[in-house]
Design an enzyme around this catalytic site. Structure first.
Site, PDB file in Angstrom:
ATOM      1  N   ASP A 113      29.711  26.867  29.480  1.00 40.38           N
ATOM      2  CA  ASP A 113      30.278  27.590  30.614  1.00 40.38           C
ATOM      3  C   ASP A 113      31.159  28.741  30.146  1.00 40.38           C
ATOM      4  O   ASP A 113      31.592  28.786  28.990  1.00 40.38           O
ATOM      5  CB  ASP A 113      31.123  26.645  31.477  1.00 40.38           C
ATOM      6  N   LEU A 114      31.464  29.632  31.079  1.00 42.44           N
ATOM      7  CA  LEU A 114      32.318  30.785  30.798  1.00 42.44           C
ATOM      8  C   LEU A 114      33.590  30.381  30.072  1.00 42.44           C
ATOM      9  O   LEU A 114      33.990  31.004  29.077  1.00 42.44           O
ATOM     10  CB  LEU A 114      32.665  31.495  32.116  1.00 42.44           C
TER      11      LEU A 114
END
Length: 247
Positions: A113-114
């Protein structure tokens, strides 16, 4: 004495051959075929079910495709704040904005994820990518999570049986308390499925708020003391030994 004849090449779907050659993942290749970007002997293909023995005569965007080179695998210490994608419609930074320019074309093995950091494997080979990502391959991913809130070791041990959250079934997770620092707890989690946001969702289900998430290993390949943003290559012999262990 007659010499043994060469074994004829096995026919395979074009998506598999192109993925093996490092063009893109199978899913992306199917999309490229639908867009009319792939041709065989000058004729645009309209189905990913095309069966071939080799990539002779195949072009992508008008460019001839080279036969697959041996698979390569790299470790990358992904920092927080980067998307694991080639491009983002919103213009947010991606791993490709930060990877060394002299790196060959690589595909991420799974995603982070980011705001998730740590070990991200990168490969030149679409088939190796798929093999590493499939839950049936049984490759263990290890994470360390810093989470706010209270949880017991007993609660974490229940995750070994798996858990269902909002209709989604998550498989067996080996989770252990590492240490507490004030109101935060560090937890190590080992899993083999790698579903979207799996670690965060499971810990939130237990009433915890994740403030930092780090992937520390993927199979036998560890983050170790690799600096943030650094890339190195797995030795071909180590990759070969590992591939023989895959299911």
């Amino acid at each position: 004495m007659r010499e043994p004849q060469a074994k004829p090449k096995e026919e395979q779907r074009i998506a598999k051959l192109l993925a093996r050659a490092g063009i893109a993942s199978r899913r992306e290749i199917e999309r490229m075929i639908a867009e009319g970007r792939i041709a065989l002997n000058g004729k645009v293909l309209d189905t990913p079910a095309t069966i071939l023995k080799s990539l002779a005569g195949v072009t992508v965007d008008g460019n001839p495709v080279q036969q697959a080179a041996p698979a390569r695998l790299f470790r990358y210490h992904k920092p927080s704040g980067l998307l694991t994608t080639e491009r983002d419609p919103k213009g947010r930074p991606t791993i490709y904005d930060k990877l060394p320019k002299d790196l060959p074309r690589v595909m991420p093995v799974g995603r982070l994820d980011l705001n998730t950091e740590g070990l991200l494997l990168l490969t030149t080979d679409g088939e190796l990518k798929r093999q590493l990502e499939l839950p049936s391959s049984g490759v263990t991913r290890t994470y360390r999570a810093r989470a706010y809130g209270n949880v017991t070791q007993a609660q974490l041990e229940d995750l070994i049986e798996g858990v269902e959250i909002e209709g989604v079934r998550y498989g067996s997770i080996d989770a252990n308390l590492e240490r507490r620092t004030g109101a935060n707890t560090w937890i190590e989690m080992k899993l083999t499925e790698g579903k979207n946001r799996e670690v965060r969702r499971v810990l939130e289900y237990l009433g915890l708020k994740v403030s930092r998430l780090i992937r520390t290993s993927y199979g036998p390949f560890g983050l170790d003391d690799m600096p943030i943003g650094y890339v190195d290559e797995i030795r071909p012999q180590d990759l070969g030994i590992f591939r023989k262990t895959l299911k």
